[in-house]
Design a protein around this motif. Structure first.
Motif, PDB file in Angstrom:
ATOM      1  N   ASP A 179       0.864  -1.175   0.000  1.00 29.11           N
ATOM      2  CA  ASP A 179       0.000   0.000   0.000  1.00 29.11           C
ATOM      3  C   ASP A 179       0.902   1.227   0.000  1.00 29.11           C
ATOM      4  O   ASP A 179       1.790   1.342   0.848  1.00 29.11           O
ATOM      5  CB  ASP A 179      -0.901  -0.012   1.239  1.00 29.11           C
ATOM      6  N   THR A 180       0.692   2.145  -0.956  1.00 27.22           N
ATOM      7  CA  THR A 180       1.590   3.295  -1.079  1.00 27.22           C
ATOM      8  C   THR A 180       1.558   4.213   0.143  1.00 27.22           C
ATOM      9  O   THR A 180       2.469   5.024   0.323  1.00 27.22           O
ATOM     10  CB  THR A 180       1.237   4.121  -2.325  1.00 27.22           C
ATOM     11  N   SER A 181       0.548   4.088   0.980  1.00 29.72           N
ATOM     12  CA  SER A 181       0.538   4.891   2.209  1.00 29.72           C
ATOM     13  C   SER A 181       1.734   4.563   3.108  1.00 29.72           C
ATOM     14  O   SER A 181       2.108   5.365   3.958  1.00 29.72           O
ATOM     15  CB  SER A 181      -0.772   4.673   2.972  1.00 29.72           C
ATOM     16  N   ARG A 182       2.336   3.392   2.885  1.00 32.71           N
ATOM     17  CA  ARG A 182       3.493   2.995   3.694  1.00 32.71           C
ATOM     18  C   ARG A 182       4.737   3.801   3.375  1.00 32.71           C
ATOM     19  O   ARG A 182       5.693   3.808   4.139  1.00 32.71           O
ATOM     20  CB  ARG A 182       3.795   1.506   3.480  1.00 32.71           C
ATOM     21  N   TYR A 183       4.751   4.505   2.241  1.00 35.14           N
ATOM     22  CA  TYR A 183       5.889   5.375   1.939  1.00 35.14           C
ATOM     23  C   TYR A 183       6.094   6.422   3.035  1.00 35.14           C
ATOM     24  O   TYR A 183       7.215   6.857   3.285  1.00 35.14           O
ATOM     25  CB  TYR A 183       5.687   6.074   0.600  1.00 35.14           C
ATOM     26  N   ALA A 184       5.009   6.830   3.679  1.00 37.25           N
ATOM     27  CA  ALA A 184       5.096   7.851   4.732  1.00 37.25           C
ATOM     28  C   ALA A 184       5.847   7.340   5.960  1.00 37.25           C
ATOM     29  O   ALA A 184       6.331   8.139   6.768  1.00 37.25           O
ATOM     30  CB  ALA A 184       3.698   8.320   5.125  1.00 37.25           C
ATOM     31  N   ASP A 185       5.943   6.024   6.118  1.00 31.80           N
ATOM     32  CA  ASP A 185       6.628   5.454   7.285  1.00 31.80           C
ATOM     33  C   ASP A 185       8.126   5.276   7.052  1.00 31.80           C
ATOM     34  O   ASP A 185       8.851   4.906   7.972  1.00 31.80           O
ATOM     35  CB  ASP A 185       6.013   4.094   7.633  1.00 31.80           C
ATOM     36  N   LEU A 186       8.598   5.515   5.829  1.00 34.76           N
ATOM     37  CA  LEU A 186      10.003   5.298   5.494  1.00 34.76           C
ATOM     38  C   LEU A 186      10.832   6.552   5.761  1.00 34.76           C
ATOM     39  O   LEU A 186      10.298   7.666   5.836  1.00 34.76           O
ATOM     40  CB  LEU A 186      10.142   4.901   4.017  1.00 34.76           C
ATOM     41  N   GLU A 187      12.136   6.361   5.893  1.00 37.83           N
ATOM     42  CA  GLU A 187      13.069   7.483   5.936  1.00 37.83           C
ATOM     43  C   GLU A 187      13.568   7.696   4.507  1.00 37.83           C
ATOM     44  O   GLU A 187      14.449   6.976   4.036  1.00 37.83           O
ATOM     45  CB  GLU A 187      14.240   7.177   6.868  1.00 37.83           C
TER      46      GLU A 187
END
Length: 381
Positions: A83-91
């Motif tokens: 889910d592309t929303s997981r990009y927000a959890d990355l550094e």
């Protein structure tokens, strides 16, 4: 009665139970084999896929070896993005994201998630050749490079045929420091625009609409870019005109693995975006959901503890049966034991107790025969 006879008599119930349990019927064995084979097929089918470029496809067109290499690389932490929303959890500044031939177009919300990742300093690697989804994503994230969509042929420098060109033009860059060539398969050119070219074909490459087309007077021999890199806001976008370099069939060809490893190690985290692909089998998807949910992990732990407690209580209950009930259980096992000949009993006893001598085996057979005769007498009475 002698001490040896007493010992033989006391040993008889346990030996009888052992002999009984060892005599499995062929239907039972076949059923067990069938169950194991069925379970094995379900596990394999539920944990692998047939999607091209899929990270869990072990066939020649899958990318399972690429995914395994990322998982095993000690210099990067690998994961999948469903889910592309997981990009927000990355550094972003420490992360490289691979998008490999997406099957669906990123909608506005999904594309915005990827764009924010790049703008914040992330590195995005898009591998595409002929489908429009790759170019659409490149436009959405603000990159200027585009894949051409025509097939590259090279009649001079190729692997197994002109449609598998060997890209020998490697430019000086940190990402290509250890790369001497890329081995391609149905690749397309990358139009750089404002991007920097990393790898090109030889001077003998040309573009065709049909892979079976050959060189004629209308076609131009030229050095074609197949990999580029450009800065977008605080991040970078790498475009490669051939997703097949990640496949199990092509990854080990020179120097595809070296290039992919260099890309992954641009950060300490490498993710493969499968949010717009169908490459995640059901069992693997369930495992990924479990790994990402502390609540589900805790729930599964409590269920496991409960099952262990339930099993243990049942076992203790059996161990605490009154002596009379235990004796009746042994007696029932003895009565259900099929009648064996002395030779069969001797053979089984030697298999079960190779340390027993012939005299002891004979005594044990005598005890069995006495018990059988008493059982028969009781039935007649």
């Amino acid at each position: 009665m002698t001490a040896d006879s007493d010992r033989s008599s006391s040993d008889a119930p346990a030996v009888l139970e052992s002999l009984t349990s060892s005599r499995l019927s062929w239907p039972t064995v076949l059923l067990a084999v069938l169950v194991l084979v069925t379970l094995g097929a379900l596990v394999v089918g539920g944990s692998t896929s047939t999607t091209a470029f899929g990270p869990y496809n072990p066939s020649w067109d899958g990318a399972s070896n690429f995914q395994s290499a990322l998982d095993d690389d000690p210099e990067v932490e690998a994961s999948l993005i469903q889910d592309t929303s997981r990009y927000a959890d990355l550094e972003p500044e420490n992360t490289v994201a691979f998008v490999i031939a997406p099957e669906e177009t990123y909608d506005d919300e999904s594309a915005a998630d990827v764009a924010r990742f790049v703008e914040a300093g992330g590195t995005l690697v898009v591998l595409e050749n002929f489908e429009p989804q790759g170019n659409a994503l490149l436009e959405d994230v603000g990159a200027s490079a585009r894949v051409d969509g025509q097939v590259i042929r090279d009649d001079e420098y190729y692997f197994r045929g002109p449609t598998m060109p060997v890209a020998t033009g490697v430019e000086n860059h940190t990402l290509t420091a250890d790369v001497e060539q890329l081995t391609l398969n149905y690749a397309t050119a990358v139009e750089p625009s404002n991007a920097t070219t990393l790898v090109t074909t030889s001077d003998f490459a040309y573009r065709v609409d049909d892979p079976d087309e050959e060189l004629d007077d209308d076609k131009e021999l030229e050095r074609l870019p197949v990999a580029t890199i450009e800065s977008v806001e605080d991040g970078r976008v790498v475009v490669i005109g051939d997703p097949s370099i990640t496949t199990n069939a092509m990854r080990d060809e020179p120097d595809n693995e070296v290039f992919l490893t260099a890309l992954a190690r641009e950060g300490n985290t490498a993710v493969v975006d499968v949010s717009h692909s169908d490459g995640i089998p059901p069992l693997t998807a369930a495992l990924l959901v479990l790994r990402g949910s502390v609540f589900l992990q805790a729930l599964l732990g409590f269920v496991g503890i409960g099952l262990i407690a339930l099993f243990s209580s049942g076992r203790l209950t059996r161990e605490r049966l009154p002596v009379g009930r235990r004796r009746r259980s042994v007696q029932a096992a003895e009565e259900s034991t099929p009648t064996l000949s002395d030779v069969e009993r001797a053979t089984l006893l030697r298999e079960r107790h190779p340390d027993w001598d012939d005299e002891r085996i004979e005594r044990m057979i005598t005890v069995f025969n006495q018990r059988d005769s008493k059982g028969g007498q009781h039935e007649r009475d």
